[in-house]
Write a protein that holds these residues in place. Sequence first.
Motif, PDB file in Angstrom:
ATOM      1  N   UNK A 146       0.835  -1.204   0.000  1.00 37.44           N
ATOM      2  CA  UNK A 146       0.000   0.000   0.000  1.00 37.44           C
ATOM      3  C   UNK A 146       0.870   1.255   0.000  1.00 37.44           C
ATOM      4  N   UNK A 147       1.906   1.274   0.850  1.00 39.69           N
ATOM      5  CA  UNK A 147       2.771   2.443   0.960  1.00 39.69           C
ATOM      6  C   UNK A 147       3.557   2.688  -0.337  1.00 39.69           C
ATOM      7  N   UNK A 148       4.047   1.615  -0.940  1.00 35.80           N
ATOM      8  CA  UNK A 148       4.807   1.758  -2.178  1.00 35.80           C
ATOM      9  C   UNK A 148       3.913   2.261  -3.305  1.00 35.80           C
ATOM     10  N   UNK A 149       2.716   1.703  -3.415  1.00 37.40           N
ATOM     11  CA  UNK A 149       1.780   2.177  -4.439  1.00 37.40           C
ATOM     12  C   UNK A 149       1.483   3.660  -4.260  1.00 37.40           C
ATOM     13  N   UNK A 150       1.277   4.056  -3.014  1.00 38.24           N
ATOM     14  CA  UNK A 150       0.962   5.451  -2.732  1.00 38.24           C
ATOM     15  C   UNK A 150       2.148   6.353  -3.056  1.00 38.24           C
ATOM     16  N   UNK A 151       3.364   5.888  -2.750  1.00 32.29           N
ATOM     17  CA  UNK A 151       4.559   6.701  -2.976  1.00 32.29           C
ATOM     18  C   UNK A 151       4.911   6.833  -4.454  1.00 32.29           C
ATOM     19  N   UNK A 152       4.579   5.832  -5.240  1.00 35.54           N
ATOM     20  CA  UNK A 152       4.984   5.836  -6.646  1.00 35.54           C
ATOM     21  C   UNK A 152       4.151   6.773  -7.509  1.00 35.54           C
ATOM     22  N   UNK A 153       2.885   6.943  -7.181  1.00 39.05           N
ATOM     23  CA  UNK A 153       1.986   7.778  -7.990  1.00 39.05           C
ATOM     24  C   UNK A 153       2.065   7.375  -9.466  1.00 39.05           C
ATOM     25  N   UNK A 154       1.947   6.099  -9.735  1.00 38.01           N
ATOM     26  CA  UNK A 154       2.055   5.613 -11.109  1.00 38.01           C
ATOM     27  C   UNK A 154       0.806   4.842 -11.504  1.00 38.01           C
ATOM     28  N   UNK A 155       0.503   4.903 -12.789  1.00 38.49           N
ATOM     29  CA  UNK A 155      -0.583   4.086 -13.324  1.00 38.49           C
ATOM     30  C   UNK A 155      -0.058   2.753 -13.865  1.00 38.49           C
ATOM     31  N   UNK A 156       1.255   2.573 -13.838  1.00 38.50           N
ATOM     32  CA  UNK A 156       1.820   1.307 -14.303  1.00 38.50           C
ATOM     33  C   UNK A 156       1.415   0.195 -13.339  1.00 38.50           C
ATOM     34  N   UNK A 157       1.040  -0.960 -13.846  1.00 41.11           N
ATOM     35  CA  UNK A 157       0.579  -2.046 -12.977  1.00 41.11           C
ATOM     36  C   UNK A 157       1.683  -2.587 -12.076  1.00 41.11           C
TER      37      UNK A 157
END
Length: 213
Positions: A146-157
Amino acid sequence: MIISKLHYSSQGSTPEDHLINIQKACTYGIELVQLHLKDVTNAHYLEIAKAARDITLRYQTRLVITHNYEVAKAVKAEGVILENLEDCPTQIRPNLYSWQMIGGIAKTLEDCKAFLAKDVDYIALGPFASTSDTSLSNTSSIDNYHAINKALHTEKPIIAFGAIEPNDVTALLEAGIAGITLADGITTNFDTIKRFNELLQASATGEIRHTFE
């Protein structure tokens, strides 16, 4: 290009065993196979990849080659997934067909950022600590995704991999994961493909669609 929600990373005692297991995975309904060979010559890798491509084409299954982009292009696989940045994705891309995708295998937020800076099409992030192993903290793993997804701000899967069990899927999806990659979890019981497909709603209409340039 379509990013499948359930990936099978091939296993086997020999390259020929990989082909047997790929055949079984396709029979049971896997939608993407990641050919993962180690310690073989380029010539042998190409030979096995051609056979894997023949199998996957019969079942309309997508094929991704681990690390070897030259083999991926030669057999017209759907793409290549890189285990590190030793081979630069931006340098590799001109050597592939325009429709082939590039993935990167990451273990940390820094790995993810490095791959995204090189314009990969998707990231395999792990390993995940399953709730089936009481010595590991599954909660921290979910929190990390969850934290990594939030930090990346990417639409890449972001595709999770590791010792993932069926009861982990909902939490992973809620953490922003687009899909999962399994190895042992499929090789030891190919029937699990159906169960994971159901949990992920992994079908031609349920997959996440991304347009790659």
